[in-house]
Design an enzyme around this catalytic site. Sequence first.
Site, PDB file in Angstrom:
ATOM      1  N   THR A 171      -8.605   3.001  -0.228  1.00  0.00           N
ATOM      2  CA  THR A 171      -8.428   2.100  -1.373  1.00  0.00           C
ATOM      3  C   THR A 171      -7.018   1.503  -1.400  1.00  0.00           C
ATOM      4  OG1 THR A 171      -7.742   3.786  -2.983  1.00  0.00           O
ATOM      5  CG2 THR A 171     -10.105   3.482  -2.672  1.00  0.00           C
ATOM      6  N   ASP A 172      -6.059   2.194  -0.773  1.00  0.00           N
ATOM      7  CA  ASP A 172      -4.731   1.597  -0.627  1.00  0.00           C
ATOM      8  C   ASP A 172      -4.778   0.373   0.289  1.00  0.00           C
ATOM      9  OD1 ASP A 172      -2.516   3.123  -1.970  1.00  0.00           O
ATOM     10  OD2 ASP A 172      -3.452   4.798  -0.914  1.00  0.00           O
ATOM     11  N   PHE A 173      -5.478   0.522   1.402  1.00  0.00           N
ATOM     12  CA  PHE A 173      -5.498  -0.579   2.366  1.00  0.00           C
ATOM     13  C   PHE A 173      -6.370  -1.730   1.875  1.00  0.00           C
ATOM     14  CE2 PHE A 173      -3.815   2.969   4.662  1.00  0.00           C
ATOM     15  CZ  PHE A 173      -2.787   2.389   5.381  1.00  0.00           C
ATOM     16  N   GLY A 184      -4.142  -3.449  -0.572  1.00  0.00           N
ATOM     17  CA  GLY A 184      -3.071  -4.231   0.039  1.00  0.00           C
ATOM     18  C   GLY A 184      -3.553  -5.558   0.598  1.00  0.00           C
TER      19      GLY A 184
END
Lengths: 393, 393
Positions: B166-168, B171
């Site tokens: 979910t971070d990527f 981003g």
Amino acid sequence: MTAAGPLSGLRVIDLGQVYLGPYCGLMFALMGAEVIKVEPPGGDGIRGIAGGRENPAAMMLNSSKQSVTLDLQSDEGRSALLALADTADVLIENSRPGTMEKLGLGWKTLSARNPRLVMGSGKGYAADSVYRDAPAMDFPIQALTGLMSVTGFPDGSPVKCGAAITDFLGGIHLFGGIMAALHARGTTGLGDFVQIAMQDVAHHALASNISSFLLAPDGFADRAGNSQAVLKVAPYDLFPARDGQVAIMCLNDRHWQQLSRAMGRPDLAEDPELAEGPARCARRAEVDGWVSDWTTGHTRAEIFAALSDARVPGAPVRTLAEVVSDDDMRTRGMIHDLPHPDLGTIPVPGLPMTFARHDRVPPRPAPAAGVDTARVLGALRQAGLSTPSEDSN
Amino acid sequence: MTAAGPLSGLRVIDLGQVYLGPYCGLMFALMGAEVIKVEPPGGDGIRGIAGGRENPAAMMLNSSKQSVTLDLQSDEGRSALLALADTADVLIENSRPGTMEKLGLGWKTLSARNPRLVMGSGKGYAADSVYRDAPAMDFPIQALTGLMSVTGFPDGSPVKCGAAITDFLGGIHLFGGIMAALHARGTTGLGDFVQIAMQDVAHHALASNISSFLLAPDGFADRAGNSQAVLKVAPYDLFPARDGQVAIMCLNDRHWQQLSRAMGRPDLAEDPELAEGPARCARRAEVDGWVSDWTTGHTRAEIFAALSDARVPGAPVRTLAEVVSDDDMRTRGMIHDLPHPDLGTIPVPGLPMTFARHDRVPPRPAPAAGVDTARVLGALRQAGLSTPSEDSN
């Protein structure tokens, strides 16, 4: 604030299939571009995959688009597509490698006719990969890239991330690449050919796992379940609540102290033998037991509220049924309940970003296959562009 | 083809931390923008998370950037940041909700000084979410959004996708949103404030799962292991090879016929009782057994080659160690082995997209924290912009 989206004025031909291409096209559509989904006469394959019923996923990923059906195996279909591409800023496709070229619709052809066109291609394996000829879908890509290897429990089998995550990663990377090419076009006046591969974007999303591997390659366990692979931190896992499970992570010692107090155990927060991560890791069963003692007595909602107040990262594990019925997502415009003639109400995604200068425009229901064919091709004819006769559709 | 990337000429201030913000900034850097990573005096928290050693992940996500260290708790640090933002096209941040405003560096302030600035903010929970005050990281976001619920085996616990996915996803969505705002700036001359939340982009990546749930909500099993949740298709699973496991999926009946022939079992391909998915599903143990009989006698590479030749989707399950040592990723510029003074060689990601009109530029090693502070602030002074004295750093 303006009602027009940041991409209004752009015209996008979306040949996307299934998830990757359509998700890319959806971003354009929800940001106000005119997006014309071009499908084969029977419709995008995903529409019918659910045993004769229309697939809700097709409704969720094609809202706010128009639909034109063209048979690209025919001269007339191809010439209509060329005419459409001549009028477009962007063309999106994620067909099998080589398909567009075989149809005479490759970038060289399209670009020679419309030098301002940005063509975006998303594939499973890149055109220059040794695997380029292998059929690619999310499942094998998760296997090859290692995404599957890092998912699951250390003593169990690798397991795929349950979402078709490499499709969505691929679609949004393709959107970003196309936008970069449009930016460059502002200076050069020229379009570009942007290519992304699911294998590459999945690989890059593993940066934290690869980093952990590099720090301790010997005997490295790819999978850590719901814990941390390398960092000496605890507690960090799922814990049983009265009505399900909760995720709790103490990434640092402050989190542990805050959690202990939230649990009504200031004694643990103040115990110097538990103050540091490595010590808590060494006594993990005991530490996890204290946390479970607390979580089992409460509901997920109570625990989530207590964790939030205590500034400890954590959240309920929610089922799909709970996610689909989430009121907050509706209030915030992230889910729109839109009607479908056969399927009833579909929870259609809203634009997953906000702009201070543009209102968020609610999605329009996805079109049935081909509903816009006559109108769109008629407009091309009126504009004097070469098009096939209407009866070819 | 030009050596300048499609985003050359843009100036980006990257206040990103950990993964989400830095990955967004990395896209700008690898596409040729000038990216200045602004870090606290001790460096982005991720640099030191690996027990005193510098974290390879920080090297992987900050290549081709400059680094300026500023103490934003001080007047001098804040005024330097304001001066930098005055010169920038884009400012990226993924600090805790409210942090920028508390520092006097919120969008209203920055935009009043530099109306062309696009500010991009990535958060775990959206500013208008009921969960906005909960500390957010990838793990709890995977729990709350249902991503965890759909991952794992039906008879086992939910498990997180092993990558900080979910971070990527966050981003790259933030990158796409910022590019859309830059596109609109081309017409309006005005920047914008773009916000994304991990909770929203994770939700949208569940479209296929939610679709499956909608088709058969009663008694729906969120998790299907490595199989299909709803579609009546088989074989579709991992199978044992001589040297590991392989993923094989027969999404349709043609795949099954091609697979059977590849296995040297034309009798199965021609068996009318096995011709259709639902029939094969009903005899799944038997069908999977025939496939295992074949796979156990071969290596993953042999099976992958046979599947590719037969046009059946499938791939080896690769470990992280195998992924990190992949030669093809190096040949293709997706992994660059760059030196680090303490860590040795780090496999740094290349730009995961290609442009026909721009050469792919290899990444430059990530900077040490603050190496560019004096030069960058000196240039601001020379340009007559208000800056702090150098000794504040």
